[in-house]
Motif scaffolding. Sequence first.
Motif, PDB file in Angstrom:
ATOM      1  N   GLU A  38       0.835  -1.193   0.000  1.00 42.72           N
ATOM      2  CA  GLU A  38       0.000   0.000   0.000  1.00 42.72           C
ATOM      3  C   GLU A  38       0.877   1.252   0.000  1.00 42.72           C
ATOM      4  N   ARG A  39       1.933   1.243   0.809  1.00 45.65           N
ATOM      5  CA  ARG A  39       2.831   2.394   0.883  1.00 45.65           C
ATOM      6  C   ARG A  39       3.560   2.584  -0.443  1.00 45.65           C
ATOM      7  N   PHE A  40       4.035   1.490  -1.030  1.00 49.88           N
ATOM      8  CA  PHE A  40       4.765   1.570  -2.298  1.00 49.88           C
ATOM      9  C   PHE A  40       3.848   2.083  -3.410  1.00 49.88           C
ATOM     10  N   SER A  41       2.620   1.597  -3.433  1.00 52.93           N
ATOM     11  CA  SER A  41       1.653   2.046  -4.440  1.00 52.93           C
ATOM     12  C   SER A  41       1.374   3.533  -4.296  1.00 52.93           C
ATOM     13  N   ARG A  42       1.230   3.988  -3.057  1.00 53.28           N
ATOM     14  CA  ARG A  42       0.920   5.389  -2.811  1.00 53.28           C
ATOM     15  C   ARG A  42       2.068   6.305  -3.250  1.00 53.28           C
ATOM     16  N   GLN A  43       3.300   5.861  -3.011  1.00 57.77           N
ATOM     17  CA  GLN A  43       4.445   6.715  -3.315  1.00 57.77           C
ATOM     18  C   GLN A  43       4.850   6.674  -4.781  1.00 57.77           C
ATOM     19  N   THR A  44       4.482   5.628  -5.501  1.00 59.02           N
ATOM     20  CA  THR A  44       4.889   5.512  -6.908  1.00 59.02           C
ATOM     21  C   THR A  44       3.756   5.723  -7.892  1.00 59.02           C
ATOM     22  N   GLY A  45       2.512   5.606  -7.421  1.00 58.02           N
ATOM     23  CA  GLY A  45       1.379   5.707  -8.322  1.00 58.02           C
ATOM     24  C   GLY A  45       1.137   4.448  -9.128  1.00 58.02           C
ATOM     25  N   ILE A  46       1.786   3.340  -8.764  1.00 61.86           N
ATOM     26  CA  ILE A  46       1.623   2.060  -9.451  1.00 61.86           C
ATOM     27  C   ILE A  46       0.745   1.155  -8.588  1.00 61.86           C
ATOM     28  N   ASP A  47      -0.250   0.556  -9.172  1.00 68.33           N
ATOM     29  CA  ASP A  47      -1.127  -0.343  -8.426  1.00 68.33           C
ATOM     30  C   ASP A  47      -0.396  -1.668  -8.167  1.00 68.33           C
ATOM     31  N   ASP A 102      14.660   4.576   1.718  1.00 61.18           N
ATOM     32  CA  ASP A 102      13.422   4.154   2.387  1.00 61.18           C
ATOM     33  C   ASP A 102      12.448   3.522   1.391  1.00 61.18           C
ATOM     34  N   LEU A 103      12.330   4.110   0.211  1.00 63.34           N
ATOM     35  CA  LEU A 103      11.425   3.543  -0.787  1.00 63.34           C
ATOM     36  C   LEU A 103      11.966   2.223  -1.313  1.00 63.34           C
ATOM     37  N   LEU A 104      13.282   2.116  -1.426  1.00 58.81           N
ATOM     38  CA  LEU A 104      13.875   0.842  -1.848  1.00 58.81           C
ATOM     39  C   LEU A 104      13.548  -0.255  -0.846  1.00 58.81           C
ATOM     40  N   LYS A 105      13.684   0.037   0.424  1.00 64.82           N
ATOM     41  CA  LYS A 105      13.383  -0.964   1.459  1.00 64.82           C
ATOM     42  C   LYS A 105      11.901  -1.347   1.426  1.00 64.82           C
ATOM     43  N   THR A 106      11.052  -0.368   1.173  1.00 68.37           N
ATOM     44  CA  THR A 106       9.623  -0.655   1.039  1.00 68.37           C
ATOM     45  C   THR A 106       9.364  -1.554  -0.159  1.00 68.37           C
ATOM     46  N   ALA A 107      10.064  -1.274  -1.268  1.00 67.84           N
ATOM     47  CA  ALA A 107       9.898  -2.073  -2.483  1.00 67.84           C
ATOM     48  C   ALA A 107      10.282  -3.528  -2.236  1.00 67.84           C
ATOM     49  N   TYR A 108      11.392  -3.740  -1.561  1.00 63.20           N
ATOM     50  CA  TYR A 108      11.801  -5.107  -1.229  1.00 63.20           C
ATOM     51  C   TYR A 108      10.730  -5.804  -0.381  1.00 63.20           C
ATOM     52  N   ALA A 109      10.329  -5.145   0.701  1.00 66.34           N
ATOM     53  CA  ALA A 109       9.459  -5.788   1.682  1.00 66.34           C
ATOM     54  C   ALA A 109       8.078  -6.118   1.132  1.00 66.34           C
ATOM     55  N   GLY A 110       7.631  -5.416   0.089  1.00 65.92           N
ATOM     56  CA  GLY A 110       6.308  -5.683  -0.456  1.00 65.92           C
ATOM     57  C   GLY A 110       6.286  -6.596  -1.665  1.00 65.92           C
ATOM     58  N   ALA A 111       7.457  -6.982  -2.183  1.00 67.01           N
ATOM     59  CA  ALA A 111       7.516  -7.748  -3.424  1.00 67.01           C
ATOM     60  C   ALA A 111       7.012  -9.175  -3.260  1.00 67.01           C
ATOM     61  N   SER A 112       6.418  -9.685  -4.318  1.00 67.65           N
ATOM     62  CA  SER A 112       5.997 -11.087  -4.333  1.00 67.65           C
ATOM     63  C   SER A 112       7.199 -12.005  -4.505  1.00 67.65           C
ATOM     64  N   VAL A 113       8.157 -11.550  -5.293  1.00 70.66           N
ATOM     65  CA  VAL A 113       9.364 -12.327  -5.561  1.00 70.66           C
ATOM     66  C   VAL A 113      10.433 -11.362  -6.063  1.00 70.66           C
ATOM     67  N   PHE A 114      11.676 -11.672  -5.773  1.00 65.68           N
ATOM     68  CA  PHE A 114      12.794 -10.884  -6.271  1.00 65.68           C
ATOM     69  C   PHE A 114      13.490 -11.681  -7.363  1.00 65.68           C
ATOM     70  N   LEU A 115      13.568 -11.104  -8.559  1.00 64.07           N
ATOM     71  CA  LEU A 115      14.124 -11.786  -9.731  1.00 64.07           C
ATOM     72  C   LEU A 115      15.493 -11.189 -10.052  1.00 64.07           C
ATOM     73  N   PHE A 116      16.539 -12.014  -9.999  1.00 65.67           N
ATOM     74  CA  PHE A 116      17.913 -11.519 -10.138  1.00 65.67           C
ATOM     75  C   PHE A 116      18.736 -12.482 -11.003  1.00 65.67           C
ATOM     76  N   PRO A 117      18.465 -12.495 -12.321  1.00 63.44           N
ATOM     77  CA  PRO A 117      19.130 -13.457 -13.203  1.00 63.44           C
ATOM     78  C   PRO A 117      20.462 -12.947 -13.764  1.00 63.44           C
TER      79      PRO A 117
END
Length: 389
Positions: free
Chosen positions: A188-197, A268-283
Amino acid sequence: MKIVLFTHPSFLTSQSMPRFAAMLSDGMEERGHTVDVLSPKPLFFNIPVPAQFKKWFGYIDQYIIFPGTVKAKLSSYPKETLFVFADQALGPWIPLVADRPHVIHCHDFLAQQSAKGQMPENPVGRTGVQYQKYIRRGYLSGKNFIAVSRKTQADLHDFYGSVPTVSEVVYNGLTGEFSKGGMAKMRERFSRQTGIDCSKGYILHVGGNQWYKNRQGVLEIYSAWRSLRGPDIPLILIGAKPDERLMAALKKTGYMDEIHFLSGIDDDLLKTAYAGASVFLFPSLAEGFGWPIAEAMASGVPVITTNEAPMTEVAGDAAFLIERRPANAALKGQWAKDSALVLDQVLKAEEQARENRIDMGLENVKRFDSKKTLDLIESIYLKVLEKNI
């Protein structure tokens, strides 16, 4: 202990190297040591010239002006001074103090390997090959090295031709407080700060446009996964703005409205992005260490990464592994499909299986404690200084 720390000039665009240098400087000062930081000043670099000449003017600052400045200072440093180089890529300066106690930190040898034709994804021109030889001649004059991974250490030994006088591995420590948070709240916080649903979740990647980060592969996996008719959750790529090549790849995906590049975001936004992700993709195709793997795991996110070192060193048994993206163009489509199946498996995992994997990641990243990292580095510094090597 008196430490003179050589770092990359501030006018270069690296993000990880200043962070590493600051960790060394602050950490050693906290332990009671005196640290002088030396790096080139942007004198010629600041002269207004066409963009294609900027790099060369920066080289004048780094390799003509700066060595003279260092030579003028050397006599003022007491005999018991330890000279530390934050990166082996600073090799041209190492001969200045090679006969005094010194330590060279090694992060990755990807540029060196590329110049020798060992990385087909990153061909290097004639001037680039000569530049890497210049760097190599410099660090080969050194004797004492600390590598950030066993993979980097093995590459060092390969280029060195033997085992140096001191060759240690000290894994990077996490900088900043990454922690598992309430996923719904973070989304919710990430969506609010980025405008992405992002209410249904999202796939996250963190990295720049460097060839080895394989952002194009991230797009290919996402496209292949969407063709499996998975849920329509977005792909978020945090890092540098996409270059022309990546924008061309983006247009081919057919999902431009659901793929979002975010650059210049704060910690702070980076940490929020990590904590809300469904999966982290790092190929990644290659790394020196792979900070984002540890950061994602510390944030309570399942990680998918490449099944090669050093990614496997950092991930331990806690990540889901995929093959390295092939250099052969004819094989890339199948690679994307195979990787998409792994992504689908992770996203559709039952809650308990997901939590078990997250717990494994949280346990794994306890190895990357910044205090422990600095304690180990300090002990090596003291040993080198005591033995006067």
